[in-house]
Every structure is written in C-alpha cells, then in structure tokens.
Scaffold this motif. Sequence first.
Motif, PDB file in Angstrom:
ATOM      1  N   TRP A   1       0.826  -1.291  -0.229  1.00  0.00           N
ATOM      2  CA  TRP A   1       0.431  -0.235   0.153  1.00  0.00           C
ATOM      3  C   TRP A   1       1.138   1.064   0.278  1.00  0.00           C
ATOM      4  O   TRP A   1       0.386   2.252  -0.786  1.00  0.00           O
ATOM      5  CB  TRP A   1      -0.909   0.079   1.197  1.00  0.00           C
ATOM      6  CG  TRP A   1      -0.660   0.629   2.652  1.00  0.00           C
ATOM      7  CD1 TRP A   1       0.191  -1.208   3.314  1.00  0.00           C
ATOM      8  CD2 TRP A   1       0.207   0.882   3.606  1.00  0.00           C
ATOM      9  NE1 TRP A   1       0.551  -0.455   4.357  1.00  0.00           N
ATOM     10  CE2 TRP A   1       0.773   0.733   4.624  1.00  0.00           C
ATOM     11  CE3 TRP A   1      -0.270   2.367   3.099  1.00  0.00           C
ATOM     12  CZ2 TRP A   1       1.217   1.293   5.687  1.00  0.00           C
ATOM     13  CZ3 TRP A   1      -0.007   3.296   4.603  1.00  0.00           C
ATOM     14  CH2 TRP A   1       0.634   2.726   5.335  1.00  0.00           C
ATOM     15  N   ASN A   2       1.825   1.460  -0.067  1.00  0.00           N
ATOM     16  CA  ASN A   2       3.034   2.912   0.626  1.00  0.00           C
ATOM     17  C   ASN A   2       4.306   1.972  -0.343  1.00  0.00           C
ATOM     18  O   ASN A   2       5.188   2.562   0.366  1.00  0.00           O
ATOM     19  CB  ASN A   2       3.414   2.830   2.045  1.00  0.00           C
ATOM     20  CG  ASN A   2       4.052   1.779   3.023  1.00  0.00           C
ATOM     21  OD1 ASN A   2       3.762   0.450   2.241  1.00  0.00           O
ATOM     22  ND2 ASN A   2       4.130   2.328   3.601  1.00  0.00           N
ATOM     23  N   SER A   3       4.844   1.328  -0.823  1.00  0.00           N
ATOM     24  CA  SER A   3       5.278   0.637  -2.164  1.00  0.00           C
ATOM     25  C   SER A   3       6.293   2.057  -3.285  1.00  0.00           C
ATOM     26  O   SER A   3       7.691   2.369  -2.964  1.00  0.00           O
ATOM     27  CB  SER A   3       5.018  -0.053  -2.984  1.00  0.00           C
ATOM     28  OG  SER A   3       4.076  -0.305  -3.975  1.00  0.00           O
ATOM     29  N   ASP A   4       5.703   2.868  -3.263  1.00  0.00           N
ATOM     30  CA  ASP A   4       5.816   4.452  -3.756  1.00  0.00           C
ATOM     31  C   ASP A   4       5.720   5.001  -2.581  1.00  0.00           C
ATOM     32  O   ASP A   4       5.512   5.862  -1.440  1.00  0.00           O
ATOM     33  CB  ASP A   4       4.302   4.250  -5.108  1.00  0.00           C
ATOM     34  CG  ASP A   4       5.270   5.817  -6.333  1.00  0.00           C
ATOM     35  OD1 ASP A   4       6.398   6.551  -5.085  1.00  0.00           O
ATOM     36  OD2 ASP A   4       5.001   5.528  -7.463  1.00  0.00           O
ATOM     37  N   ASP A   5       6.728   5.263  -3.070  1.00  0.00           N
ATOM     38  CA  ASP A   5       6.861   6.700  -2.035  1.00  0.00           C
ATOM     39  C   ASP A   5       6.465   7.935  -2.484  1.00  0.00           C
ATOM     40  O   ASP A   5       6.720   8.844  -1.973  1.00  0.00           O
ATOM     41  CB  ASP A   5       9.465   7.147  -2.052  1.00  0.00           C
ATOM     42  CG  ASP A   5       9.760   5.956  -1.387  1.00  0.00           C
ATOM     43  OD1 ASP A   5       9.123   5.048  -0.322  1.00  0.00           O
ATOM     44  OD2 ASP A   5      10.878   5.711  -1.780  1.00  0.00           O
ATOM     45  N   ALA A   6       6.878   8.356  -3.680  1.00  0.00           N
ATOM     46  CA  ALA A   6       5.603   9.709  -4.111  1.00  0.00           C
ATOM     47  C   ALA A   6       3.825   9.296  -4.018  1.00  0.00           C
ATOM     48  O   ALA A   6       3.608  10.882  -3.805  1.00  0.00           O
ATOM     49  CB  ALA A   6       6.666   9.831  -5.534  1.00  0.00           C
TER      50      ALA A   6
END
Length: 280
Positions: free
Chosen positions: A82-87
């Motif tokens: 769910w939060n694998s992308d930092d942006a």
Amino acid sequence: MESSTSSAAAGAKSGMVEFFYGWDLLYKTVNSDVHKKADLLIALVHFVLTKHYSFRCLGIGDDKTLPEEEAESGSELLPDDWNSDDAKFSLRYVNNKTLYLLLGHMTEDALLINLLDTNTKKVSNICIEPENLVIELKGPLTNMIPTVSEIVDRFRKELLEPVFSGNSKEQTTQTTSNTNTNTNNPARDIDPLRVTEPRGPGSFMPFEPRPFGFPEVGRGDLDPLARGGPGNLFPFDPRPNAPGVRPRFDPFGPPDRNILGRGPNPDHFRPPNWEPDYYM
C-alpha cells in the motif's frame, strides 16, 4: 466549577478513547511498513474510512471499474504494498456498491490527498504537511500525532463530507473542542450574560434585541412580531363598522355629509359676519 471542568475533561478523554478504539490493532499490522510520516497519515485516513464510515478496502490501484464480485468484498486491513511508492498512494474502497479511490501525492513538503466517487465523479482534496503534524513513527497515537483529533476532524469536513453522502457508524468526536456541542442539549445556546432570552435554531428576530433590559416601549412600531403588540398603530379590523373599533385620531372630514344649516364645532370661534348658509 472545578467539578464541571474535570467532568468535561473526563468526557473528552472518554470520547477520544472510544473514537480511536481499534487503531492499535490496525497499527500493529502495518507498523513494520511505516517508514515515513506520510505513511502514518494515510493509515489514519484508512482507519477513519473503515471504522467510522464502513468503507472496505479492495486493494491498491486506480482502476475505476467495479466488478460485481468486488461489490460485496473488501477488508478493514491495508493491502500489501500500500505504500511501496514513495511519492504516491492509490487505494480502492467500496461502500454500498460504490467505488471510491483514495489517492495521495507527495510534493516537496505537503501531502495532497484526494477522495473520488467514481459514480458521481465528485472529488475532494486536503493538503497537509506531514513534517509538521507527525512527531514520531512509533508509540501511542497521541505521541506520534499530538493534534490527531484536529486532523481527523479535517478529514471528515474536507475529505469525506464533500463526496460521501452516507452517515458514519459513530458520531465523529471532536475531542479537543467544546464537548457540550450535543444538539440535543438545550443549554448549549444559553449565555448567562445575555439579557434577552436565548434564540433557538430557526428563530426569527428581524430587529436587534433590546439593550440592557430596557422595557419594550414603542417596539411594536418597528417590529410587528414583538411581544408588546402592534404599538401605536391601531390594529386592522376587516369587519366594516365593527362595534368598539375606533381609530386613535380624529377622522378626516365632517361627521356627516349634510352640513347646510349646521354650524361649526361649538368649541371653535365663529368667524366674523358669520352666516350659516354661507359658511364653508
């Protein structure tokens, strides 16, 4: 006074505990995945959606289609990655067979969160600054986010209410605001320093209240709805020649049409060389 203050504080604390009940269980499932402050705020939004508004998370992504098999599915947990992308963040939710997208985008110092109703195309947004709101990433919620109740209230007003028309399972608790805001409490509009009676919701007062408790002298001339009556203006009576209905001023014109042979009012002086047939 001290007892009422302490009871209000106890009520606020109790409301806060009740509202955030279940957060610890959710946080325990994702604490190993929380690496930045924006992650914690997204998890908080997820908690509000799933616990208090009956949203169910379908997973990650921004697909706007809702297959029939997903309309009755979903979970209260955050999905993998769910939060694998930092942006950015992209989460899909379902409520009453309606698909909602929760989208988050990180800029330099701000986190912009959008909530989209895929049916009505309504979209809301809120901009928050994780660096100023989140103090720690581990520990009790109030230690990590000291102003968590204000943030949750902003989520409700700015993110949910413009898009979601349903009701929450529990009334959102504003734990740091005045706890006496229950609309069923008749004392909430009472001001002990107010001279006039408190006005209830929807009451009509077209004129300013009387200052300093002065009597309602002449108020009816300005306010036809005043308690003192219609004032100096005589009330209108629709019945012609109604008994007892007399104006408070002398009527215009003579008392009858036949003035020939009649003199003036005896209270008046007679004009010089007065002749009754020629008097006008």
